[in-house]
Design a protein around this motif. Structure first.
Motif, PDB file in Angstrom:
ATOM      1  N   ASP A 322      72.068  62.080  76.140  1.00 36.72           N
ATOM      2  CA  ASP A 322      71.839  63.156  75.172  1.00 36.72           C
ATOM      3  C   ASP A 322      72.236  62.767  73.747  1.00 36.72           C
ATOM      4  O   ASP A 322      72.212  63.608  72.847  1.00 36.72           O
ATOM      5  N   GLY A 323      72.674  61.516  73.566  1.00 39.19           N
ATOM      6  CA  GLY A 323      73.068  61.061  72.233  1.00 39.19           C
ATOM      7  C   GLY A 323      74.452  61.535  71.825  1.00 39.19           C
ATOM      8  O   GLY A 323      74.815  61.480  70.653  1.00 39.19           O
ATOM      9  N   ASP A 324      75.250  62.039  72.803  1.00 42.18           N
ATOM     10  CA  ASP A 324      76.598  62.551  72.502  1.00 42.18           C
ATOM     11  C   ASP A 324      77.694  61.524  72.763  1.00 42.18           C
ATOM     12  O   ASP A 324      78.877  61.819  72.616  1.00 42.18           O
ATOM     13  N   ASN A 457      75.153  61.304  62.957  1.00 41.69           N
ATOM     14  CA  ASN A 457      74.420  60.144  63.492  1.00 41.69           C
ATOM     15  C   ASN A 457      73.024  60.534  63.966  1.00 41.69           C
ATOM     16  O   ASN A 457      72.058  59.805  63.752  1.00 41.69           O
ATOM     17  N   LYS A 458      72.937  61.724  64.620  1.00 41.01           N
ATOM     18  CA  LYS A 458      71.632  62.198  65.109  1.00 41.01           C
ATOM     19  C   LYS A 458      70.697  62.484  63.931  1.00 41.01           C
ATOM     20  O   LYS A 458      69.502  62.191  63.988  1.00 41.01           O
ATOM     21  N   GLN A 459      71.262  63.068  62.862  1.00 38.61           N
ATOM     22  CA  GLN A 459      70.468  63.392  61.676  1.00 38.61           C
ATOM     23  C   GLN A 459      69.953  62.118  61.006  1.00 38.61           C
ATOM     24  O   GLN A 459      68.785  62.031  60.618  1.00 38.61           O
TER      25      GLN A 459
END
Length: 469
Positions: A322-324, A457-459
């Motif tokens: 989930d990119g966490d 980081n996701k942004q």
């Protein structure tokens, strides 16, 4: 949460755990070290009413497990409760649940590693305490790296040892009651010992409530069956079977074992800091009892640490998907095992060896660590219940179509949530457990700061993707 992932591109955990494995993992999760070692202290606090304490906690957690079961089966793309909490409550809930559950098992694993060092000292008093701690972590890491099925086999046999020990205790107690066994102090083994010394509640309501503080830790890991969902063959059949048998297991293993102990040894004679299991076998004239039960408790702690190693690596895998969490935790070995997550979790478990150095009083450290663990587990159980409420609101058509509905529905969710508030209040009343409660908010502050970094980081990744398009 994972329904957007194309199966062809993403690594997949394999469904290698059979019904036999799942049943025994669920039993192993429901029988904690707390029953073998903690029951002496809980009996001294609550007297015979401790039987009701275990029954009430088990009753409440059964509904948490049923809510989890309905949610996992409502969408088979949910690999664990991180997925449904992120899907139903939002990405932040998934992040907090996943990382808190990871930390729960690291903390519990550290407690188990400390316990294993203490139990090993029984046979090898001359070796340094940190050595068995390191040896245990190295062994669990190497076995878990082999295959998922190896974890299932390990848990199967660890759980079998616990079951045999408890059945032997219940049978021994029953024999001693039927033959009216006389102890050296002149007491006769009889069921009347449960109520003929101050009744079932000899210390009143406050004594009864005091028993909840330690007893709750005995149940941590009961939700482990939910983290095995992605690696379970035929989950529609095996998950309900494992969850439905929880009430029977609690009666069999907790209630019958405590009745056997209290019928043979009047509650006033139970020593708080000794295992009542050992004492009962010693009374029965089994001089090897101390060594046998020490072996049982050692395997119980190893079983818990093994569960921790398994579930933390799966949580890191889910968080990375989930990119966490760092993307390296997404990597699976050639045997479909999340090896990077396993190695990282085992390195964190080695903190147990460090704690043995830092804190001179092992029992003090153990109480502190287990209270932190129990409090964080209650947070995870609460997130499962809140996810259920969101599911009933957003996906009521799935609830109506479900073949495995949670009994009591929303009403029982609120009963369970109220019960957790009651437990937290009790933990705040005692000095040793209150210290642990002060430490819990620090974890959530660290998590909140980490979540801001994850969002950034996701942004950045999304912006980069837009630029390349």
């Amino acid at each position: 949460m994972q329904n957007h992932r194309p199966d062809t591109q993403e690594p997949e955990l394999q469904r290698s755990l059979s019904n036999r494995h799942i049943q025994l993992i669920a039993i192993g999760g429901a029988i904690g070290t707390g029953l073998f070692m903690g029951s002496g202290k809980t009996i001294s606090l609550a007297g015979p009413s401790i039987i009701f304490v275990y029954m009430i906690i088990g009753f409440m957690l059964f509904f948490v497990m049923r809510a989890m079961g309905e949610l996992l089966l409502s969408n088979l793309k949910y690999k664990s409760f991180i997925d449904f909490s992120a899907d139903l409550l939002g990405p932040m809930a998934g992040y907090f649940t996943g990382w808190t559950y990871w930390f729960c098992w690291i903390v519990t694993g550290i407690a188990d590693v400390i316990a294993i060092s203490g139990y090993t000292h029984f046979w090898f008093p001359d070796i340094p305490l940190w050595l068995p701690a390191i040896g245990c972590v190295a062994l669990l890491l190497s076995l878990n790296l082999i295959t998922v099925k190896m974890f299932g086999e390990l848990e199967f046999w660890f759980a079998m040892i616990k079951i045999v020990a408890i059945c032997a205790l219940v049978c021994t107690g029953l024999y001693m009651v039927t033959t009216a066994f006389q102890s050296p102090t002149g007491n006769s083994a009889s069921l009347a010992n449960l109520w003929n010394d101050g009744g079932m509640f000899p210390h009143g309501l406050m004594g009864f409530f005091a028993g909840f503080q330690i007893a709750v830790f005995a149940f941590v890991g009961i939700e482990l069956v939910g983290t095995t969902a992605a690696e379970t063959k035929n989950p529609e059949r095996n998950l309900p079977r494992a969850i439905n048998s929880i009430p029977l297991r609690i009666i069999m293993f907790y209630v019958f074992a405590l009745i056997a102990i209290l019928a043979v040894t009047p509650w006033r004679d139970v020593v708080a800091d000794k295992s009542p299991f050992v004492e009962l076998f010693m009374l029965a004239g089994l001089p090897a009892a101390a060594g046998i039960i020490n072996f049982v408790v050692l395997t119980s702690a190893a079983s818990s640490a093994n569960s921790g190693v398994f579930s933390t690596s799966r949580m890191l895998f889910g968080l990375a998907m989930d990119g966490d969490a760092p993307s390296k935790f997404k990597n699976l070995s050639s045997r479909a095992v999340p090896s990077n997550g396993l190695i990282f979790s085992c390195i964190c478990l080695l903190a147990g060896a460090l704690v043995i150095y830092v804190v001179p009083n092992l029992m003090e450290a153990f109480t502190l660590i287990t209270t932190v663990s129990a409090t964080l587990f209650m947070f995870v159980w609460t997130m499962i219940l809140l996810s259920y409420l969101a599911y009933r609101k957003k996906r009521d058509h799935l609830h109506r179509a479900s073949k495995y509905k949670m009994p009591g529905g929303k009403f029982m969710v609120w009963v369970c949530l109220t019960f957790f508030v009651f437990i937290l209040t009790l933990l705040a009343l005692e000095d040793d457990t209150r210290q642990a409660l002060y430490m819990v908010p620090v974890w959530f502050v660290v998590l909140g700061l980490g979540y801001r970094t994850v969002l950034r980081n996701k942004q950045e990744a999304a912006d980069l993707a837009c630029q390349t398009d």
